[in-house]
Design a protein around this motif. Structure first.
Motif, PDB file in Angstrom:
ATOM      1  N   LYS B  24     -13.854  -0.591 -54.498  1.00 31.51           N
ATOM      2  CA  LYS B  24     -13.870  -1.391 -55.725  1.00 31.51           C
ATOM      3  C   LYS B  24     -15.217  -2.078 -55.829  1.00 31.51           C
ATOM      4  CE  LYS B  24      -8.987  -2.808 -55.475  1.00 31.51           C
ATOM      5  NZ  LYS B  24      -8.129  -3.991 -55.329  1.00 31.51           N
ATOM      6  N   PRO B  25     -15.639  -2.423 -57.031  1.00 24.37           N
ATOM      7  CA  PRO B  25     -16.950  -3.075 -57.183  1.00 24.37           C
ATOM      8  C   PRO B  25     -17.025  -4.425 -56.481  1.00 24.37           C
ATOM      9  CG  PRO B  25     -15.840  -2.814 -59.318  1.00 24.37           C
ATOM     10  CD  PRO B  25     -14.977  -2.149 -58.309  1.00 24.37           C
ATOM     11  N   THR B  26     -15.862  -4.976 -56.067  1.00 24.70           N
ATOM     12  CA  THR B  26     -15.833  -6.271 -55.378  1.00 24.70           C
ATOM     13  C   THR B  26     -15.861  -6.120 -53.858  1.00 24.70           C
ATOM     14  OG1 THR B  26     -13.456  -6.156 -55.723  1.00 24.70           O
ATOM     15  CG2 THR B  26     -14.694  -7.589 -57.201  1.00 24.70           C
ATOM     16  N   ASP B  27     -15.958  -4.872 -53.362  1.00 24.28           N
ATOM     17  CA  ASP B  27     -15.967  -4.633 -51.916  1.00 24.28           C
ATOM     18  C   ASP B  27     -17.360  -4.787 -51.317  1.00 24.28           C
ATOM     19  OD1 ASP B  27     -13.307  -3.929 -52.039  1.00 24.28           O
ATOM     20  OD2 ASP B  27     -13.644  -1.760 -51.886  1.00 24.28           O
ATOM     21  N   ALA B  28     -17.378  -4.974 -50.002  1.00 23.64           N
ATOM     22  CA  ALA B  28     -18.601  -4.794 -49.221  1.00 23.64           C
ATOM     23  C   ALA B  28     -18.227  -4.024 -47.956  1.00 23.64           C
ATOM     24  CB  ALA B  28     -19.238  -6.126 -48.858  1.00 23.64           C
ATOM     25  N   ILE B  29     -19.214  -3.362 -47.376  1.00 21.70           N
ATOM     26  CA  ILE B  29     -19.036  -2.739 -46.059  1.00 21.70           C
ATOM     27  C   ILE B  29     -19.916  -3.522 -45.078  1.00 21.70           C
ATOM     28  CG2 ILE B  29     -19.272  -0.634 -44.681  1.00 21.70           C
ATOM     29  CD1 ILE B  29     -17.273  -0.344 -46.997  1.00 21.70           C
ATOM     30  N   ILE B  30     -19.342  -3.884 -43.943  1.00 20.72           N
ATOM     31  CA  ILE B  30     -20.163  -4.529 -42.913  1.00 20.72           C
ATOM     32  C   ILE B  30     -20.167  -3.674 -41.648  1.00 20.72           C
ATOM     33  CG2 ILE B  30     -19.724  -6.868 -43.794  1.00 20.72           C
ATOM     34  CD1 ILE B  30     -17.837  -7.250 -41.303  1.00 20.72           C
ATOM     35  N   VAL B  62     -17.477 -10.846 -37.513  1.00 21.98           N
ATOM     36  CA  VAL B  62     -18.811 -11.256 -37.945  1.00 21.98           C
ATOM     37  C   VAL B  62     -19.596  -9.956 -38.021  1.00 21.98           C
ATOM     38  CG1 VAL B  62     -20.941 -12.444 -37.271  1.00 21.98           C
ATOM     39  CG2 VAL B  62     -18.715 -13.541 -36.893  1.00 21.98           C
ATOM     40  N   GLY B  63     -20.349  -9.751 -39.089  1.00 24.70           N
ATOM     41  CA  GLY B  63     -21.039  -8.463 -39.194  1.00 24.70           C
ATOM     42  C   GLY B  63     -22.265  -8.525 -40.084  1.00 24.70           C
ATOM     43  N   PHE B  64     -22.973  -7.399 -40.090  1.00 27.66           N
ATOM     44  CA  PHE B  64     -24.153  -7.258 -40.946  1.00 27.66           C
ATOM     45  C   PHE B  64     -23.752  -6.476 -42.196  1.00 27.66           C
ATOM     46  CE2 PHE B  64     -25.893  -7.879 -36.726  1.00 27.66           C
ATOM     47  CZ  PHE B  64     -26.914  -8.794 -36.962  1.00 27.66           C
ATOM     48  N   VAL B  65     -24.143  -6.992 -43.339  1.00 30.18           N
ATOM     49  CA  VAL B  65     -23.814  -6.303 -44.588  1.00 30.18           C
ATOM     50  C   VAL B  65     -24.557  -4.973 -44.628  1.00 30.18           C
ATOM     51  CG1 VAL B  65     -23.924  -6.393 -47.106  1.00 30.18           C
ATOM     52  CG2 VAL B  65     -23.456  -8.492 -45.798  1.00 30.18           C
ATOM     53  N   GLU B  66     -23.808  -3.905 -44.850  1.00 33.12           N
ATOM     54  CA  GLU B  66     -24.400  -2.563 -44.978  1.00 33.12           C
ATOM     55  C   GLU B  66     -24.571  -2.184 -46.438  1.00 33.12           C
ATOM     56  OE1 GLU B  66     -25.483  -1.281 -41.487  1.00 33.12           O
ATOM     57  OE2 GLU B  66     -25.012   0.410 -42.807  1.00 33.12           O
ATOM     58  N   GLU B  67     -23.552  -2.511 -47.218  1.00 35.29           N
ATOM     59  CA  GLU B  67     -23.521  -2.030 -48.603  1.00 35.29           C
ATOM     60  C   GLU B  67     -22.614  -2.962 -49.397  1.00 35.29           C
ATOM     61  OE1 GLU B  67     -21.878   1.911 -48.752  1.00 35.29           O
ATOM     62  OE2 GLU B  67     -22.132   2.081 -50.935  1.00 35.29           O
ATOM     63  N   VAL B  68     -22.947  -3.187 -50.664  1.00 36.77           N
ATOM     64  CA  VAL B  68     -22.069  -4.036 -51.480  1.00 36.77           C
ATOM     65  C   VAL B  68     -21.715  -3.320 -52.778  1.00 36.77           C
ATOM     66  CG1 VAL B  68     -22.964  -6.234 -50.565  1.00 36.77           C
ATOM     67  CG2 VAL B  68     -24.000  -5.223 -52.617  1.00 36.77           C
ATOM     68  N   GLY B  69     -20.545  -3.627 -53.334  1.00 38.47           N
ATOM     69  CA  GLY B  69     -20.141  -3.103 -54.629  1.00 38.47           C
ATOM     70  C   GLY B  69     -20.942  -3.764 -55.741  1.00 38.47           C
ATOM     71  N   CYS B 112     -10.382  -4.645 -38.465  1.00 35.57           N
ATOM     72  CA  CYS B 112     -11.669  -5.203 -38.003  1.00 35.57           C
ATOM     73  C   CYS B 112     -12.074  -4.825 -36.581  1.00 35.57           C
ATOM     74  CB  CYS B 112     -11.661  -6.714 -38.151  1.00 35.57           C
ATOM     75  SG  CYS B 112     -11.530  -7.243 -39.862  1.00 35.57           S
ATOM     76  N   GLN B 113     -11.167  -4.257 -35.792  1.00 38.61           N
ATOM     77  CA  GLN B 113     -11.557  -3.840 -34.430  1.00 38.61           C
ATOM     78  C   GLN B 113     -12.164  -2.445 -34.530  1.00 38.61           C
ATOM     79  OE1 GLN B 113      -7.771  -4.505 -32.584  1.00 38.61           O
ATOM     80  NE2 GLN B 113      -8.053  -6.724 -32.538  1.00 38.61           N
ATOM     81  N   ALA B 114     -13.320  -2.379 -35.193  1.00 38.09           N
ATOM     82  CA  ALA B 114     -13.944  -1.090 -35.518  1.00 38.09           C
ATOM     83  C   ALA B 114     -15.445  -1.292 -35.709  1.00 38.09           C
ATOM     84  CB  ALA B 114     -13.328  -0.523 -36.797  1.00 38.09           C
ATOM     85  N   ASP B 115     -16.175  -0.187 -35.740  1.00 40.28           N
ATOM     86  CA  ASP B 115     -17.641  -0.265 -35.898  1.00 40.28           C
ATOM     87  C   ASP B 115     -18.032  -0.778 -37.286  1.00 40.28           C
ATOM     88  OD1 ASP B 115     -18.311   0.755 -33.345  1.00 40.28           O
ATOM     89  OD2 ASP B 115     -17.905   2.804 -34.035  1.00 40.28           O
ATOM     90  N   TYR B 116     -17.284  -0.322 -38.297  1.00 39.33           N
ATOM     91  CA  TYR B 116     -17.577  -0.719 -39.681  1.00 39.33           C
ATOM     92  C   TYR B 116     -16.283  -1.164 -40.349  1.00 39.33           C
ATOM     93  CZ  TYR B 116     -22.069   1.559 -39.034  1.00 39.33           C
ATOM     94  OH  TYR B 116     -23.314   1.899 -38.567  1.00 39.33           O
ATOM     95  N   VAL B 117     -16.408  -2.088 -41.306  1.00 38.61           N
ATOM     96  CA  VAL B 117     -15.218  -2.633 -41.948  1.00 38.61           C
ATOM     97  C   VAL B 117     -15.468  -2.789 -43.442  1.00 38.61           C
ATOM     98  CG1 VAL B 117     -13.559  -4.537 -41.968  1.00 38.61           C
ATOM     99  CG2 VAL B 117     -14.737  -3.960 -39.834  1.00 38.61           C
ATOM    100  N   ARG B 118     -14.472  -2.411 -44.229  1.00 40.67           N
ATOM    101  CA  ARG B 118     -14.523  -2.691 -45.674  1.00 40.67           C
ATOM    102  C   ARG B 118     -13.937  -4.075 -45.903  1.00 40.67           C
ATOM    103  NH1 ARG B 118     -11.335  -2.331 -50.442  1.00 40.67           N
ATOM    104  NH2 ARG B 118      -9.499  -1.799 -49.193  1.00 40.67           N
ATOM    105  N   ILE B 119     -14.683  -4.926 -46.624  1.00 40.93           N
ATOM    106  CA  ILE B 119     -14.225  -6.279 -46.933  1.00 40.93           C
ATOM    107  C   ILE B 119     -13.882  -6.350 -48.419  1.00 40.93           C
ATOM    108  CG2 ILE B 119     -14.752  -8.749 -46.820  1.00 40.93           C
ATOM    109  CD1 ILE B 119     -15.053  -7.478 -44.074  1.00 40.93           C
ATOM    110  N   PRO B 120     -12.599  -6.438 -48.775  1.00 37.96           N
ATOM    111  CA  PRO B 120     -12.239  -6.630 -50.195  1.00 37.96           C
ATOM    112  C   PRO B 120     -12.638  -8.048 -50.628  1.00 37.96           C
ATOM    113  CG  PRO B 120     -10.327  -5.965 -48.848  1.00 37.96           C
ATOM    114  CD  PRO B 120     -11.415  -6.377 -47.908  1.00 37.96           C
ATOM    115  N   ASN B 121     -12.719  -8.281 -51.911  1.00 35.77           N
ATOM    116  CA  ASN B 121     -13.040  -9.626 -52.426  1.00 35.77           C
ATOM    117  C   ASN B 121     -14.304 -10.190 -51.766  1.00 35.77           C
ATOM    118  OD1 ASN B 121     -10.689 -10.102 -54.151  1.00 35.77           O
ATOM    119  ND2 ASN B 121      -9.499 -10.248 -52.244  1.00 35.77           N
TER     120      ASN B 121
END
Lengths: 338, 338
Positions: B24-30, B62-69, B112-121
């Motif tokens: 969704k356009p409101t997501d981010a990947i960290i 806690v993570g580094f932003v990779e990509e944002v919607g 969240c116990q993973a290398d990358y995570v999608r963050i809604p909202n």
């Protein structure tokens, strides 16, 4: 002297009783100016609470001090005084914390529908008016000793704040006084839940901006409709049943507050439901003593007129009719004059 | 990428999973910087909550932003971010009221116990640090995303005030963080209820002034002894059982407050008991988002160090051992590094 005695459900008699005496140095004796019948007096009257033996009734009072014990210096004979249904020393840790109805020496009043009354903990309990106010104020002062103090506590426990939306569940004398309190504390919108036209009218006169006639889940759904789908900031639960508690919790917004002042009868709150609601819940017997000076001032200044909840006045010797009228819902609350 | 998946009670596997994508356009990947195992993860691990089908685990990050919607402007790729276990738009009525964990669009984190995570909202949920702080702060920031935020909420829900006495029921990571919160909010006396020496020590380090080892009614009686027979002003219930709730209510003074943050499992509160206690009761999933900016500041200023609750650090691919160590009480809380 004479006073009301309950012998069995529905059986209130006006009888000759022993005059009360000072039993402890902290006691006072008052001559009743006005007293009344409480909604909670209807529990034994209706047999919801058992009556094992005949006993006097009444816990609301305004009176003239007749005599004081040797430790009582705060009031003196001749003064008109108001007290709480819960007497308190006003010095213990719980009193100092503002919860005088949890006083370590609390004694609840039970003999006030009578010509004379012994007041335990008189030093910490009684507040004298400045001179003897006009009789037109006496009903308001009497309301302060219980129902108005309890309505105020409902509003405080529900954390009513200026500009907020408050819902009052219950249209008895306490609920109606809770409307007054919500208005005084600055609620912008006050929704009274009531099905009785005369009570709806009094609620509006006291400051209600909306009336909701639906009850239970329907009532809660109607409150949600009126509050942007979220629920009210504060809900004042003035009944004490499982249905009214559920109605209150389901009418409150996430993070809002429910103040509950109707003594709960077989009420349980589900921990997980309360958890996910984020609602703050607080209740109890009102710490009326905390509010007495302020509420007496508001009554005497004409800022509030909670005495209007008395829609029937009878001489004290007709106390039995006072109960009957309230039981049959012909009266909201009966004032008794000795 | 790789991440933890639960297949059945006791069966946590570290597996290759599909990389998360912007949905969704409101997501981010960290990209995960640090993540961890929560006490609540042990419910399915122990079979207290059923596992009907294999699913990913973890809600602290806690993570580094990779990509944002396309709708996300508050954070940008490369930034180090902290978020809540409950994502929120931070604009709805409930969010504006400060209850972001009751957001009308809430989505709870579960992967969240993973290398990358999608963050809604992501727009309303993520808070970026100012630059990338030293790695020594990362455990503290990670604690803020759940256990420290939850401990803070316990203290706020229990209305901890300067000079007051606070009791913490529960010596897990949340209870220990609740000690930190009570101290930061000015409690003069902080009584931690704990039987485990290592946790007692950490509680003292975090600000506990007293330790009580008794539980249940004995524990409540001990609290009364320590508080002049009255009970504590604030009790922070960080467990979620009927026993811990009763212990909390019986340890609180009349008119005091219980904040309960352990998800209640088969807990019921008796209405009449709550009524006569005068206790205020509030709980729920912590509105961590409300506290994030402040708590991040406190961690980075070195004012608090909730990262100390992590007493075991493992590489993410040993996540199964992280669960095992907590289940066997060899560890308070396991930090995982990708």
């Amino acid at each position: 002297m004479r006073g009301a005695v309950i012998h069995a459900p529905g059986d209130i008699r006006f009888e000759t009783l022993q005059d009360p005496k000072i039993l402890k140095p902290t006691d006072a004796i008052i001559r009743t100016a006005v007293t009344c019948v409480c909604g909670s007096d209807l529990w034994p009257y209706r047999g919801v609470e058992p009556t094992d033996h005949a006993h006097p009734m009444g816990h609301e009072y305004v009176g003239f001090v007749e005599e004081v014990g040797s430790d009582v210096t705060a009031v003196k004979p001749g003064q008109l005084v108001v007290g709480s249904f819960a007497t308190s020393d006003n010095t213990c840790a719980n009193c100092r914390n503002g919860f005088q109805s949890s006083c370590l020496n609390v004694e609840f009043m039970t003999t006030c529908q009578a010509d004379y009354v012994r007041i335990p903990n008189a030093q910490g309990t009684l507040v004298a008016t400045d001179g003897v106010p006009d009789e037109k104020f006496w009903p308001g002062l009497l309301a302060v000793s219980d129902v108005m103090g309890t309505g105020w506590w409902a509003a405080e426990a529900a954390e009513v704040k200026p500009g907020s939306t408050a819902v009052v569940v219950g249209d008895g004398a306490v609920g109606l006084c809770a409307v007054i309190a919500a208005k005084e504390l600055g609620a912008e919108r006050i929704i009274a839940m009531s099905r009785h036209e005369s009570r709806q009218n009094l609620a509006r006169e006291f400051g209600a901006t909306d009336i909701v006639t639906e009850r239970g889940e329907e009532g809660a759904a109607r409150i949600k409709e009126l509050t942007g789908g979220i629920g009210a900031d504060s809900v004042l639960e003035c009944v004490g049943t499982q249905e009214s508690m559920s109605q209150a919790l389901h009418s409150t917004r996430p993070g809002g507050n429910v103040g509950f002042v109707g003594v709960p009868h077989e009420v349980a709150v589900d921990g997980q439901e309360l958890f996910f609601s984020h609602i703050g819940l607080r209740g109890g017997p009102a710490p009326v003593r905390r509010y007495l000076p302020d509420l007496i001032d508001r009554v005497l200044a004409g800022a509030i007129d909670p005495g209007k909840v008395f829609d029937l006045t009878l001489p004290l010797d007709q106390v039995a009719e006072g109960y009957k009228a309230m039981d049959e819902r012909r009266a909201i609350k009966t004032l008794l004059t000795p």
